[in-house]
Motif scaffolding. Structure first.
Motif, PDB file in Angstrom:
ATOM      1  N   SER A  94      53.357  43.529  87.159  1.00 32.23           N
ATOM      2  CA  SER A  94      53.068  42.619  86.059  1.00 32.23           C
ATOM      3  C   SER A  94      52.360  41.354  86.500  1.00 32.23           C
ATOM      4  O   SER A  94      51.884  40.597  85.668  1.00 32.23           O
ATOM      5  CB  SER A  94      54.401  42.142  85.470  1.00 32.23           C
ATOM      6  OG  SER A  94      54.835  42.987  84.476  1.00 32.23           O
ATOM      7  N   LYS A  95      52.362  41.094  87.807  1.00 33.71           N
ATOM      8  CA  LYS A  95      51.906  39.779  88.260  1.00 33.71           C
ATOM      9  C   LYS A  95      50.398  39.613  88.136  1.00 33.71           C
ATOM     10  O   LYS A  95      49.650  40.580  88.308  1.00 33.71           O
ATOM     11  CB  LYS A  95      52.310  39.565  89.720  1.00 33.71           C
ATOM     12  CG  LYS A  95      53.796  39.335  89.874  1.00 33.71           C
ATOM     13  CD  LYS A  95      54.151  38.934  91.285  1.00 33.71           C
ATOM     14  CE  LYS A  95      55.632  38.592  91.350  1.00 33.71           C
ATOM     15  NZ  LYS A  95      56.069  38.285  92.702  1.00 33.71           N
ATOM     16  N   THR A  96      49.986  38.366  87.904  1.00 32.73           N
ATOM     17  CA  THR A  96      48.558  38.054  87.937  1.00 32.73           C
ATOM     18  C   THR A  96      48.127  38.084  89.404  1.00 32.73           C
ATOM     19  O   THR A  96      48.970  38.005  90.312  1.00 32.73           O
ATOM     20  CB  THR A  96      48.285  36.642  87.393  1.00 32.73           C
ATOM     21  OG1 THR A  96      48.940  35.700  88.269  1.00 32.73           O
ATOM     22  CG2 THR A  96      48.806  36.475  85.975  1.00 32.73           C
ATOM     23  N   GLY A 280      56.594  32.323  84.729  1.00 33.43           N
ATOM     24  CA  GLY A 280      56.058  32.958  85.940  1.00 33.43           C
ATOM     25  C   GLY A 280      56.475  34.421  85.940  1.00 33.43           C
ATOM     26  O   GLY A 280      57.585  34.755  85.501  1.00 33.43           O
ATOM     27  N   ALA A 281      55.592  35.297  86.392  1.00 35.57           N
ATOM     28  CA  ALA A 281      55.859  36.744  86.445  1.00 35.57           C
ATOM     29  C   ALA A 281      56.333  37.277  85.085  1.00 35.57           C
ATOM     30  O   ALA A 281      57.158  38.188  85.002  1.00 35.57           O
ATOM     31  CB  ALA A 281      56.867  37.084  87.538  1.00 35.57           C
ATOM     32  N   GLN A 312      49.096  26.159  75.680  1.00 39.71           N
ATOM     33  CA  GLN A 312      47.852  26.208  76.468  1.00 39.71           C
ATOM     34  C   GLN A 312      47.891  27.332  77.502  1.00 39.71           C
ATOM     35  O   GLN A 312      46.927  27.556  78.227  1.00 39.71           O
ATOM     36  CB  GLN A 312      47.647  24.878  77.196  1.00 39.71           C
ATOM     37  CG  GLN A 312      47.194  23.779  76.253  1.00 39.71           C
ATOM     38  CD  GLN A 312      47.433  22.414  76.846  1.00 39.71           C
ATOM     39  OE1 GLN A 312      47.656  22.264  78.040  1.00 39.71           O
ATOM     40  NE2 GLN A 312      47.409  21.410  76.001  1.00 39.71           N
ATOM     41  N   TYR A 313      49.027  27.989  77.617  1.00 37.69           N
ATOM     42  CA  TYR A 313      49.215  29.050  78.612  1.00 37.69           C
ATOM     43  C   TYR A 313      48.256  30.194  78.301  1.00 37.69           C
ATOM     44  O   TYR A 313      48.174  30.653  77.155  1.00 37.69           O
ATOM     45  CB  TYR A 313      50.662  29.551  78.526  1.00 37.69           C
ATOM     46  CG  TYR A 313      51.334  29.694  79.872  1.00 37.69           C
ATOM     47  CD1 TYR A 313      51.500  28.605  80.705  1.00 37.69           C
ATOM     48  CD2 TYR A 313      51.804  30.933  80.294  1.00 37.69           C
ATOM     49  CE1 TYR A 313      52.124  28.739  81.932  1.00 37.69           C
ATOM     50  CE2 TYR A 313      52.434  31.078  81.516  1.00 37.69           C
ATOM     51  CZ  TYR A 313      52.582  29.975  82.335  1.00 37.69           C
ATOM     52  OH  TYR A 313      53.198  30.106  83.541  1.00 37.69           O
ATOM     53  N   LYS A 314      47.550  30.691  79.337  1.00 39.61           N
ATOM     54  CA  LYS A 314      46.551  31.741  79.071  1.00 39.61           C
ATOM     55  C   LYS A 314      47.146  33.111  79.397  1.00 39.61           C
ATOM     56  O   LYS A 314      47.439  33.427  80.549  1.00 39.61           O
ATOM     57  CB  LYS A 314      45.299  31.459  79.917  1.00 39.61           C
ATOM     58  CG  LYS A 314      44.121  32.278  79.467  1.00 39.61           C
ATOM     59  CD  LYS A 314      42.821  31.765  80.076  1.00 39.61           C
ATOM     60  CE  LYS A 314      41.644  32.632  79.678  1.00 39.61           C
ATOM     61  NZ  LYS A 314      41.712  34.025  80.099  1.00 39.61           N
ATOM     62  N   VAL A 315      47.340  33.894  78.335  1.00 40.96           N
ATOM     63  CA  VAL A 315      47.843  35.258  78.506  1.00 40.96           C
ATOM     64  C   VAL A 315      46.624  36.173  78.537  1.00 40.96           C
ATOM     65  O   VAL A 315      45.751  36.065  77.681  1.00 40.96           O
ATOM     66  CB  VAL A 315      48.760  35.657  77.322  1.00 40.96           C
ATOM     67  CG1 VAL A 315      49.288  37.073  77.499  1.00 40.96           C
ATOM     68  CG2 VAL A 315      49.915  34.674  77.187  1.00 40.96           C
ATOM     69  N   GLN A 322      41.650  33.115  85.794  1.00 45.13           N
ATOM     70  CA  GLN A 322      42.102  32.060  84.860  1.00 45.13           C
ATOM     71  C   GLN A 322      43.433  32.405  84.187  1.00 45.13           C
ATOM     72  O   GLN A 322      44.045  31.557  83.536  1.00 45.13           O
ATOM     73  CB  GLN A 322      41.057  31.843  83.731  1.00 45.13           C
ATOM     74  CG  GLN A 322      39.635  31.594  84.202  1.00 45.13           C
ATOM     75  CD  GLN A 322      39.572  30.511  85.250  1.00 45.13           C
ATOM     76  OE1 GLN A 322      40.207  29.473  85.114  1.00 45.13           O
ATOM     77  NE2 GLN A 322      38.828  30.756  86.321  1.00 45.13           N
ATOM     78  N   THR A 323      43.886  33.647  84.316  1.00 43.82           N
ATOM     79  CA  THR A 323      45.075  34.081  83.581  1.00 43.82           C
ATOM     80  C   THR A 323      46.351  33.472  84.158  1.00 43.82           C
ATOM     81  O   THR A 323      46.551  33.457  85.368  1.00 43.82           O
ATOM     82  CB  THR A 323      45.174  35.634  83.608  1.00 43.82           C
ATOM     83  OG1 THR A 323      44.039  36.151  82.937  1.00 43.82           O
ATOM     84  CG2 THR A 323      46.433  36.134  82.935  1.00 43.82           C
ATOM     85  N   ASP A 324      47.202  32.974  83.259  1.00 42.84           N
ATOM     86  CA  ASP A 324      48.511  32.450  83.687  1.00 42.84           C
ATOM     87  C   ASP A 324      49.583  33.522  83.581  1.00 42.84           C
ATOM     88  O   ASP A 324      50.562  33.501  84.316  1.00 42.84           O
ATOM     89  CB  ASP A 324      48.931  31.273  82.786  1.00 42.84           C
ATOM     90  CG  ASP A 324      48.001  30.085  82.936  1.00 42.84           C
ATOM     91  OD1 ASP A 324      47.713  29.723  84.084  1.00 42.84           O
ATOM     92  OD2 ASP A 324      47.551  29.541  81.909  1.00 42.84           O
TER      93      ASP A 324
END
Ligand code: NAP
Length: 477
Positions: A94-96, A280-281, A312-315, A322-324
């Motif tokens: 799942s992690k970016t 996170g995660a 503002q969190y980028k899904v 750029q993804t959070d």
């Protein structure tokens, strides 16, 4: 020399084995199949244990300098292929990509720490003459490896949590069989490649892929296994603990970690720490923030800033720099999270932001007005959902924080040293962070929980303590 993931093969006693029976490994972002891995049978597990029985003798005889050298070479290998390891984590999990790179760096640290700790597995002399009549005796104890360790690992940190078992096992001269999560076996297999390349003798390490519910019992109940080191959910952990019998157990389980924000807190700091700690995660983190207890006097200020930051969190796509926040580990898990949130809303909770699902993606979500007895407030959500509670003072927060069956880590934001010490003494957790959220760990600290969060501590040195036993040697003069 390596360049690619050895898909379709598992690592049994130093050999790469293919099987006709396989399982798909998918990218949760779009369900595309990355590759397949063998689906081991009970017979495969028995053959793996048989090999480890020989491996235990080989591992115990490995001189410490050789263990150190192999662990450092494996760390070098992970360092050399850092981006490949990160891409593997970000593909199967799942992690970016940014989060995955962080996990790879921590894995290198875990392996190097294991190499360092290998030289510190000492014993002591024993003053036998402390008992009258024993003046003519001298002796000592030393720590010997226990034999074979069964390591069972979860999907959410598919590399570093495996390193937290293999590193200490090899440092302490044990053989180890790893059964990684079926959803994320590739990172563990890649780590096996690092040890293969580093020259680890055959039979010391196996990474066997297959369904935990099908082959798990064969592993955890086998009399040759001397320790079960499990990281995963409470339910699985409890069932393993019941079946394992007379073996050492290390149980690193879940939580629904609390954070307390008092009236004298630095609210900006508390917001920053809580946002990253909660999402996170994708909130699939054993020490992730789930319950935030905020003093009445700063509740509105905290909540406004918290929601503002979350919005503002980028899904998005995991490999976009750029993804959070990426997707949950599966659509099924995202549906479960959606149902838990809906259940809370049906019982009167108020949704402050989020709450929408798209496939395996679920928005960062904040709830308030949740009754403390609701499932979402008591169980581990393991998703991007946070609950805000108002509190009138620290003792109110401590009572509510302690009212659940979990106790891994907690955070408290305050400038008052007396309140901090009150929390240190009263919160039922394995670790407390003052002026940070619960979501903090370095790999060399003791890490683990109380109550339903587990048994024992990991953190290299502390894992090693569980993986050895003292043998007393006494000379009668
Ligand atoms: P899980 O469902 O409990 O699975 C963990 C591992 O157990 C997987 O490898 C699974 O194999 C295996 N397993 C399942 N049934 C088994 C059985 N009957 N016998 C032996 N093994 C069996 O956990 P998860 O969903 O992967 O991970 C999430 C959980 O891990 C959360 O609760 C989280 O808090 C916890 N966690 C704790 C820590 C910590 O250090 N405290 C760290 C990370 C995660 P399959 O995949 O084949 O089913």
């Amino acid at each position: 020399m390596m360049t690619t993931i050895k898909g379709k093969k598992m690592f049994i006693g130093g050999r790469w084995i293919e099987k006709l029976n396989t399982m798909d490994v998918c990218d949760p972002e779009d369900n595309s199949i990355i590759t397949t891995v063998p689906k081991a049978s009970k017979e495969d597990m028995l053959a793996t244990i048989k090999m480890a029985e020989e491996g235990a003798g080989i591992a115990a005889k490995m001189p410490v300098h050789e263990r150190i050298s192999i662990l450092n070479k494996a760390a070098d290998y992970v360092e050399k292929y850092h981006e490949l390891f990160a891409n593997t984590i970000a593909s199967e999990g799942s992690k970016t990509i940014k989060e995955a790179r962080g996990e790879v760096s921590r894995c290198i640290e875990t392996l190097r720490l294991s190499a360092e700790e290998a030289r510190r597995i000492n014993g002591e002399t024993i003053p036998f003459d402390q008992m009258p009549g024993h003046e003519n005796r001298i002796g000592y104890y030393y720590n010997f490896p226990i034999g074979i360790i069964a390591a069972i690992t979860p999907f959410n940190d598919p590399l570093n949590l495996v390193a937290h078992k293999i590193g200490p096992a090899i440092a302490s001269g044990n053989a180890i069989i790893v059964k990684p999560a079926s959803l994320t076996p590739l990172s563990a297999l890649l780590l096996a490649e690092a040890f293969d390349d580093a020259g680890l003798p055959e039979k010391v390490l196996s990474v066997i892929t297959g369904s935990g519910s099908e082959i798990g019992d064969t592993l955890v109940t086998h009399p040759s296994i001397r320790m079960v080191s499990f990281t995963g959910g409470l339910e699985t952990g409890e069932s393993i603990a019941k079946k394992a019998g007379l073996k050492k157990l290390s149980m690193e389980l879940g939580s629904n970690s609390p954070v307390i924000v008092l009236d004298d807190a630095d609210v900006d700091d508390a917001v920053n720490g809580s946002v990253s700690g909660a999402f996170g995660a994708v909130g699939q983190n054993c020490l992730g923030v789930q319950r935030i207890f905020i003093h009445d006097d700063v509740y509105v200020r905290f909540t406004d800033k918290f929601i503002q930051q979350i919005e503002q969190y980028k899904v998005g796509r995991k490999k976009d720099e750029q993804t959070d926040m990426g997707p949950l580990i599966s659509e099924q898990e995202a549906i479960r999270v959606e149902q838990w949130v809906q259940e809370a809303i049906d019982e009167g909770a108020e949704l402050l932001t989020g709450g929408h699902r798209d496939g395996a993606f679920y928005e960062p979500t904040v709830l308030t007005n949740v009754t403390p007895t609701a499932k979402i407030a008591r169980e581990e959500i393991f998703g991007p959902v946070v609950i805000l509670f108002r509190i009138c003072d620290l003792s109110d927060a401590i009572d509510q924080a302690n009212s659940v069956n979990y106790g891994l880590q907690a955070g408290i934001f305050t400038k008052d040293i007396h309140q901090a010490f009150e929390a240190i003494g009263s919160l039922e957790v394995g670790g407390l962070l003052i002026n940070d959220s619960s979501d903090y760990r370095i790999d060399g600290m003791p890490f683990g929980g109380v109550k339903g969060s587990g048994l024992g501590r990991e953190g290299v040195k502390f894992s090693i303590q569980d993986m050895v036993e003292p043998k007393v040697v006494q000379f009668k003069l």
